[in-house]
Scaffold this motif. Structure first.
Motif, PDB file in Angstrom:
ATOM      1  N   SER A 154      21.517 -21.368  59.817  1.00  0.00           N
ATOM      2  CA  SER A 154      21.663 -21.174  61.254  1.00  0.00           C
ATOM      3  C   SER A 154      20.356 -21.523  61.952  1.00  0.00           C
ATOM      4  O   SER A 154      19.272 -21.433  61.360  1.00  0.00           O
ATOM      5  CB  SER A 154      22.042 -19.718  61.547  1.00  0.00           C
ATOM      6  OG  SER A 154      21.972 -19.440  62.934  1.00  0.00           O
ATOM      7  N   THR A 155      20.457 -21.926  63.212  1.00  0.00           N
ATOM      8  CA  THR A 155      19.269 -22.169  64.040  1.00  0.00           C
ATOM      9  C   THR A 155      19.133 -21.105  65.122  1.00  0.00           C
ATOM     10  O   THR A 155      18.397 -21.294  66.086  1.00  0.00           O
ATOM     11  CB  THR A 155      19.333 -23.568  64.678  1.00  0.00           C
ATOM     12  OG1 THR A 155      20.529 -23.677  65.472  1.00  0.00           O
ATOM     13  CG2 THR A 155      19.318 -24.646  63.621  1.00  0.00           C
ATOM     14  N   ASP A 156      19.837 -19.985  64.954  1.00  0.00           N
ATOM     15  CA  ASP A 156      19.725 -18.889  65.902  1.00  0.00           C
ATOM     16  C   ASP A 156      18.334 -18.278  65.814  1.00  0.00           C
ATOM     17  O   ASP A 156      17.672 -18.336  64.776  1.00  0.00           O
ATOM     18  CB  ASP A 156      20.783 -17.826  65.606  1.00  0.00           C
ATOM     19  CG  ASP A 156      20.909 -16.828  66.735  1.00  0.00           C
ATOM     20  OD1 ASP A 156      21.391 -17.212  67.801  1.00  0.00           O
ATOM     21  OD2 ASP A 156      20.498 -15.664  66.534  1.00  0.00           O
ATOM     22  N   LYS A 157      17.872 -17.683  66.906  1.00  0.00           N
ATOM     23  CA  LYS A 157      16.526 -17.127  66.942  1.00  0.00           C
ATOM     24  C   LYS A 157      16.490 -15.608  66.973  1.00  0.00           C
ATOM     25  O   LYS A 157      15.413 -15.015  66.955  1.00  0.00           O
ATOM     26  CB  LYS A 157      15.753 -17.701  68.146  1.00  0.00           C
ATOM     27  CG  LYS A 157      15.479 -19.196  68.006  1.00  0.00           C
ATOM     28  CD  LYS A 157      14.735 -19.746  69.204  1.00  0.00           C
ATOM     29  CE  LYS A 157      14.314 -21.195  68.945  1.00  0.00           C
ATOM     30  NZ  LYS A 157      15.451 -22.080  68.643  1.00  0.00           N
ATOM     31  N   ASP A 158      17.645 -14.954  67.044  1.00  0.00           N
ATOM     32  CA  ASP A 158      17.688 -13.495  66.977  1.00  0.00           C
ATOM     33  C   ASP A 158      17.730 -13.071  65.513  1.00  0.00           C
ATOM     34  O   ASP A 158      18.614 -13.501  64.767  1.00  0.00           O
ATOM     35  CB  ASP A 158      18.926 -12.949  67.691  1.00  0.00           C
ATOM     36  CG  ASP A 158      18.831 -13.123  69.192  1.00  0.00           C
ATOM     37  OD1 ASP A 158      17.702 -13.056  69.714  1.00  0.00           O
ATOM     38  OD2 ASP A 158      19.873 -13.337  69.837  1.00  0.00           O
ATOM     39  N   PRO A 159      16.794 -12.222  65.075  1.00  0.00           N
ATOM     40  CA  PRO A 159      16.741 -11.836  63.653  1.00  0.00           C
ATOM     41  C   PRO A 159      18.022 -11.166  63.181  1.00  0.00           C
ATOM     42  O   PRO A 159      18.702 -10.455  63.925  1.00  0.00           O
ATOM     43  CB  PRO A 159      15.553 -10.862  63.599  1.00  0.00           C
ATOM     44  CG  PRO A 159      14.714 -11.221  64.777  1.00  0.00           C
ATOM     45  CD  PRO A 159      15.675 -11.650  65.844  1.00  0.00           C
ATOM     46  N   LEU A 160      18.341 -11.414  61.908  1.00  0.00           N
ATOM     47  CA  LEU A 160      19.442 -10.737  61.240  1.00  0.00           C
ATOM     48  C   LEU A 160      18.931  -9.433  60.629  1.00  0.00           C
ATOM     49  O   LEU A 160      17.737  -9.170  60.595  1.00  0.00           O
ATOM     50  CB  LEU A 160      20.018 -11.636  60.138  1.00  0.00           C
ATOM     51  CG  LEU A 160      20.374 -13.067  60.520  1.00  0.00           C
ATOM     52  CD1 LEU A 160      20.890 -13.814  59.307  1.00  0.00           C
ATOM     53  CD2 LEU A 160      21.407 -13.085  61.634  1.00  0.00           C
ATOM     54  N   LEU A 161      19.840  -8.639  60.132  1.00  0.00           N
ATOM     55  CA  LEU A 161      19.448  -7.437  59.391  1.00  0.00           C
ATOM     56  C   LEU A 161      19.144  -7.818  57.951  1.00  0.00           C
ATOM     57  O   LEU A 161      19.844  -8.660  57.378  1.00  0.00           O
ATOM     58  CB  LEU A 161      20.578  -6.407  59.427  1.00  0.00           C
ATOM     59  CG  LEU A 161      20.926  -5.837  60.808  1.00  0.00           C
ATOM     60  CD1 LEU A 161      22.196  -5.000  60.706  1.00  0.00           C
ATOM     61  CD2 LEU A 161      19.795  -5.010  61.368  1.00  0.00           C
ATOM     62  N   PRO A 162      18.109  -7.247  57.350  1.00  0.00           N
ATOM     63  CA  PRO A 162      17.144  -6.297  57.922  1.00  0.00           C
ATOM     64  C   PRO A 162      16.075  -7.015  58.745  1.00  0.00           C
ATOM     65  O   PRO A 162      15.739  -8.160  58.467  1.00  0.00           O
ATOM     66  CB  PRO A 162      16.532  -5.652  56.684  1.00  0.00           C
ATOM     67  CG  PRO A 162      16.602  -6.720  55.636  1.00  0.00           C
ATOM     68  CD  PRO A 162      17.869  -7.484  55.902  1.00  0.00           C
ATOM     69  N   TYR A 163      15.555  -6.314  59.746  1.00  0.00           N
ATOM     70  CA  TYR A 163      14.476  -6.882  60.560  1.00  0.00           C
ATOM     71  C   TYR A 163      13.597  -5.760  61.108  1.00  0.00           C
ATOM     72  O   TYR A 163      13.985  -4.589  61.112  1.00  0.00           O
ATOM     73  CB  TYR A 163      15.040  -7.733  61.703  1.00  0.00           C
ATOM     74  CG  TYR A 163      15.670  -6.949  62.837  1.00  0.00           C
ATOM     75  CD1 TYR A 163      14.938  -6.607  63.977  1.00  0.00           C
ATOM     76  CD2 TYR A 163      17.012  -6.571  62.785  1.00  0.00           C
ATOM     77  CE1 TYR A 163      15.518  -5.911  65.018  1.00  0.00           C
ATOM     78  CE2 TYR A 163      17.593  -5.867  63.817  1.00  0.00           C
ATOM     79  CZ  TYR A 163      16.842  -5.543  64.943  1.00  0.00           C
ATOM     80  OH  TYR A 163      17.424  -4.829  65.969  1.00  0.00           O
ATOM     81  N   GLN A 164      12.414  -6.154  61.541  1.00  0.00           N
ATOM     82  CA  GLN A 164      11.465  -5.215  62.137  1.00  0.00           C
ATOM     83  C   GLN A 164      11.416  -5.426  63.646  1.00  0.00           C
ATOM     84  O   GLN A 164      11.491  -6.561  64.123  1.00  0.00           O
ATOM     85  CB  GLN A 164      10.066  -5.425  61.571  1.00  0.00           C
ATOM     86  CG  GLN A 164       9.934  -5.260  60.077  1.00  0.00           C
ATOM     87  CD  GLN A 164       8.557  -5.659  59.581  1.00  0.00           C
ATOM     88  OE1 GLN A 164       7.659  -5.954  60.353  1.00  0.00           O
ATOM     89  NE2 GLN A 164       8.390  -5.674  58.265  1.00  0.00           N
ATOM     90  N   ASN A 165      11.295  -4.342  64.361  1.00  0.00           N
ATOM     91  CA  ASN A 165      11.024  -4.383  65.799  1.00  0.00           C
ATOM     92  C   ASN A 165       9.752  -3.573  66.028  1.00  0.00           C
ATOM     93  O   ASN A 165       9.730  -2.366  65.786  1.00  0.00           O
ATOM     94  CB  ASN A 165      12.187  -3.812  66.602  1.00  0.00           C
ATOM     95  CG  ASN A 165      11.932  -3.902  68.103  1.00  0.00           C
ATOM     96  OD1 ASN A 165      11.400  -4.898  68.592  1.00  0.00           O
ATOM     97  ND2 ASN A 165      12.298  -2.860  68.833  1.00  0.00           N
ATOM     98  N   ILE A 166       8.683  -4.227  66.462  1.00  0.00           N
ATOM     99  CA  ILE A 166       7.362  -3.593  66.506  1.00  0.00           C
ATOM    100  C   ILE A 166       6.795  -3.682  67.920  1.00  0.00           C
ATOM    101  O   ILE A 166       6.707  -4.768  68.504  1.00  0.00           O
ATOM    102  CB  ILE A 166       6.394  -4.271  65.522  1.00  0.00           C
ATOM    103  CG1 ILE A 166       6.999  -4.328  64.120  1.00  0.00           C
ATOM    104  CG2 ILE A 166       5.052  -3.548  65.502  1.00  0.00           C
ATOM    105  CD1 ILE A 166       6.301  -5.301  63.203  1.00  0.00           C
ATOM    106  N   ASP A 167       6.426  -2.546  68.464  1.00  0.00           N
ATOM    107  CA  ASP A 167       5.673  -2.477  69.723  1.00  0.00           C
ATOM    108  C   ASP A 167       4.256  -2.043  69.400  1.00  0.00           C
ATOM    109  O   ASP A 167       4.059  -1.042  68.700  1.00  0.00           O
ATOM    110  CB  ASP A 167       6.301  -1.467  70.692  1.00  0.00           C
ATOM    111  CG  ASP A 167       7.594  -1.974  71.294  1.00  0.00           C
ATOM    112  OD1 ASP A 167       7.830  -3.199  71.254  1.00  0.00           O
ATOM    113  OD2 ASP A 167       8.385  -1.143  71.792  1.00  0.00           O
ATOM    114  N   ASN A 168       3.287  -2.782  69.932  1.00  0.00           N
ATOM    115  CA  ASN A 168       1.897  -2.426  69.689  1.00  0.00           C
ATOM    116  C   ASN A 168       1.134  -2.461  71.007  1.00  0.00           C
ATOM    117  O   ASN A 168       1.133  -3.488  71.701  1.00  0.00           O
ATOM    118  CB  ASN A 168       1.269  -3.401  68.683  1.00  0.00           C
ATOM    119  CG  ASN A 168       0.032  -2.804  68.031  1.00  0.00           C
ATOM    120  OD1 ASN A 168       0.052  -1.664  67.586  1.00  0.00           O
ATOM    121  ND2 ASN A 168      -1.044  -3.561  67.989  1.00  0.00           N
TER     122      ASN A 168
END
Length: 764
Positions: free
Chosen positions: A327-341
């Motif tokens: 796929s060329t989609d840019k939204d991560p699949l599971l599992p993925y990290q979401n990080i706020d810094n």
């Protein structure tokens, strides 16, 4: 802490009695006696500077009294340093023409010297130069520095490796404060956008004297971009496109400055699809995206300088596990990290009579969330069925929109408060002395259903003193330091059901460093540095008990681990004239109680169990390089560098994650001036990576490979704007290869194939 800050403020108020000064002068060419237009005059300790006008004249006002080092630099000339006692009379300086690249001031060491004056060898590169070579992100870009590599899990997750040491053994500084973002994890990336970073400085080897624990292997020091010059406004729009990942990044910056107040702001966004290997397969879930905001406010007069900086970074990073959905989609699949810094820092400088006080404080908040898919191990029968199910799997199971309401399986909040207070003593003849205290308070809290490391509080405190003594041909630098680290954790129930007790540990260490730089001749310089360092075990090593998706293993900590303590000898020899440079850097690094992870033979939740152990270790190696720019062909550059490192445990087993030897050759041409275009360049690089025949106990050997990279660029200047156009091609021949420091190698997943980067930047 509060009393210390009040005392600092009182001293600053007292310093107002000292007068405000200005400095004027003229910069000329030594050979022609013509004025030098656009030369930079800079006081590193004051972080004040200006540029010469058409007649070579300059003027800087609102300067404090005292003895300060002034640096003068201009393209095409050798950088010049001079001690100036303020107030001072009008001065005249002549510059010698030189084809050697213009030197910059090293910020990561305490005395802010040019590299040619520095006792400690420090590598410095501007991010602008690194980006010309097509790096997708900062962690990839720094691998162009000899002795620095990148430990990766795909493109979105990368960690710096300095001479074979990584993770918590390499300390990262940004905005003048140590970066704390759960960096202990192998599957945790650098977490800093290259946009808004002006330059990178690398200290190779123990730097505990300056930075305390976690600097046992070296320091990666990131300098933020500068404000606009006084009484001016500038802005820029930068955009990049990457063909391999169909990725793009764009960044917008604006800055304005008066005589005392300066403001800067930058916003950036980047998004990448799964990368494609040399075999034409996309590596599922290596996609990532990043949002980044940087802002700053600076205030300065003759007695005070303040710099308030803020950086917010949000990253969504896929955690790759196998080759699957194409796929060329840019939204991560599971599992993925979401990080706020979030990083908030305030750099204060109070100028007293012939001395100064520096106070840096920083606050960071890191929210790390990990989302998991409990269905991603489903089996599929037949190739057509697998493809059909994969499409359905991506749309119905992995799609982020369908999982917006899901709670993260793992969520950790890390809060960190740093402080660094230094007193710069009055200069005595040729002796500079600095003493200070550093500290950190940190808390980790869990909010997800899974717990890998417990709720914990970490407290650091350190005292240090360092001095630099200068003679005409030789410089000495040394210092001592004491550190104490306290780690307190709460009990928790691990994934395997065990109840893990609280941990209450104290770690302390005395360390020192001594170095000398000798100018044997005007062209030949040697540096010898002896330094000790220490690293207290991190929370993961002491207390972890759970699955690490990015590392594909179940990790169990050891609460009885001791400090790592090391001693390194570093010898550097450099020879240079206007048209040829050569260097040899060698090191030997002995680490007592080296902490490493090793498989135990157990299986938990269908994953191999790894446990932390300790043993003495030794690393040795170095870098060799040459740079030829022959007269009269000063526009032509031939560069070559070789780097090697070997790491062994006391029982002669090889250490894991040691980069393979490599040889890099670059042919580059540069043309600074043209009728229409300026700053034009082109290059071609051949990087040969040799077989890694000495893998760690649970690694496999890695075959060698060769990569060809090339690039070109130019600048178009008008009266009001500068346009930059760049093209780079990495892995020109689409080589399918495995890097030894890629964690995907164990799953037989190759590194990225051919990648073309197109960049267009506008500066006004």
């Amino acid at each position: 802490m509060r009393n210390t800050m009040l005392l600092t403020l009182l001293l600053a108020v007292q310093s107002i009695i000292y007068g405000q000064n200005s400095l004027s002068g003229k910069i000329t060419d030594q050979d022609t006696q013509e004025p030098v237009l656009g030369a930079n005059i800079y006081f590193p300790a004051l972080e004040r500077g200006t540029m010469t006008d058409f007649d070579g004249n300059f003027n800087i006002s609102d300067l404090p009294s005292g003895n300060f080092k002034m640096v003068v630099s201009s393209i095409g000339y050798a950088s010049y340093t001079q001690d100036v006692v303020l107030p001072s009379q009008n001065i005249t300086i002549t510059l010698n023409s030189s084809a050697i690249e213009m030197e910059e001031v090293i910020v990561s060491t305490p005395f802010h010297q040019l590299q040619s004056d520095n006792v400690m060898k420090v590598e410095r590169e501007s991010v602008s130069e690194l980006s010309k070579n097509g790096a997708v992100n900062l962690s990839e870009g720094i691998t162009q520095i000899a002795g620095v590599e990148n430990l990766t899990t795909g493109l979105g997750i990368g960690k710096p490796v300095i001479r074979g040491l990584s993770s918590n053994r390499v300390l990262v500084y940004t905005q003048g404060v140590r970066l704390e973002n759960q960096q202990y994890g192998d599957e945790h990336g650098l977490g800093i956008s290259s946009k808004g970073i002006a330059s990178v400085e690398v200290i190779k080897g123990p730097a505990s004297l300056l930075y305390g624990s976690d600097a046992i292997g070296g320091v990666l020091y990131l300098n933020p971009e500068r404000y606009a010059p006084e009484n001016s406004t500038k802005a820029s729009l930068e955009s990049d496109y990457f063909t391999n990942t169909l990725g793009y990044q764009t960044s917008l910056m604006a800055s304005t400055a008066g005589e005392r107040l300066k403001i800067i702001a930058r916003g950036s966004y980047a998004a990448h699809s799964d990368y494609e290997t040399g075999d034409g397969e996309r590596v599922t879930n290596t996609r990532f995206n990043e949002k980044d905001i940087k802002a700053g406010i600076g205030l300065q007069n003759s007695v005070y300088k303040g710099d308030l900086r803020y950086n917010f970074n949000n990253s969504e990073i896929g955690i790759p596990e196998e080759l699957g959905v194409q796929s060329t989609d840019k939204d991560p699949l599971l599992p993925y990290q979401n990080i706020d810094n979030h990083i908030l820092s305030l750099d204060n400088k109070f100028y007293l009579n012939n001395s100064s006080i520096d106070l840096k404080v920083g606050y960071q908040f890191n929210d790390r969330q990990e989302f998991e898919d409990h269905h991603h191990h489903e089996d599929h029968e037949g190739e057509e069925h697998e493809e059909h199910e994969g499409e359905e799997h991506e749309e119905d199971v992995h799609g982020n929109e369908d999982h917006e309401g899901d709670e993260p399986a793992l969520e950790m909040h890390l809060e960190t408060l740093n402080y660094n207070l230094k007193y710069n003593f009055p200069k005595f003849d040729n002796l500079d002395v600095i003493a200070g205290v550093q500290g950190m308070w940190q808390s980790n809290e869990n909010f997800g259903e899974e717990i890998l490391i417990p709720d914990a509080t970490t407290t650091d405190f350190g005292l240090f003193a360092t001095a630099h003594y200068h003679l005409p041909r030789i410089d000495f630098q040394g210092g001592i330091r004491y550190d104490n680290r306290s780690i307190e954790t709460e009990s928790y129930i691990a994934e395997d059901g065990d109840i893990l007790d609280e941990v209450d540990r104290q770690f302390n260490s005395f360390n020192g460093a001594l170095g000398a730089k000798l100018d044997i001749t005007d062209n030949l310089t040697t540096r010898l540095n002896l330094a000790s360092g220490f690293r207290a075990p991190n929370l993961s090593e002491l207390t972890s008990n759970g699955s690490h998706n990015g590392a594909n293993r179940y990790e169990i900590g050891n609460p009885d681990l001791d400090n790592e303590q090391n001693f390194q000898i570093d010898l550097a020899v450099e020879w240079r004239n206007q048209h040829f440079e050569a260097f040899v850097n060698g090191f030997s690094n002995n680490v007592n109680d080296y902490i490493f992870i090793s498989p135990s033979g157990e299986i938990i939740d269908d994953e191999n169990v790894f446990r932390y152990q300790q043993d003495d270790a030794k690393l040795y190696g170095g870098e060799i390089g040459i740079h030829l720019h022959p007269h009269p062909l000063d526009w032509l550059h031939l560069e070559s560098s070789f780097e090697t490192v070997t790491g062994k445990l006391d029982n002669d087993d090889y250490l894991p994650l040691i980069p393979a030897n490599s040889l890099t050759n670059t042919f580059r041409v540069e043309f600074d001036k043209g009728k229409l275009l300026s700053g034009s360049y082109s290059f071609i690089t051949l990087k040969n990576v040799f077989d890694q025949e000495n893998p760690g106990s649970f690694e496999t050997r890695t075959g060698g490979y060769s990569l060809v990279n090339l690039g070109a660029g130019t600048e178009l200047r008008t009266n009001s704007a500068l346009f930059e156009l760049r093209l780079s091609v990495n892995n020109l021949f689409d080589k399918d290869y495995f890097a030894h420091l890629s964690r995907l190698k164990n799953d037989s997943i190759s590194n990225i194939g051919r990648n073309i980067m197109l960049s267009a930047n506008i500066h006004i």
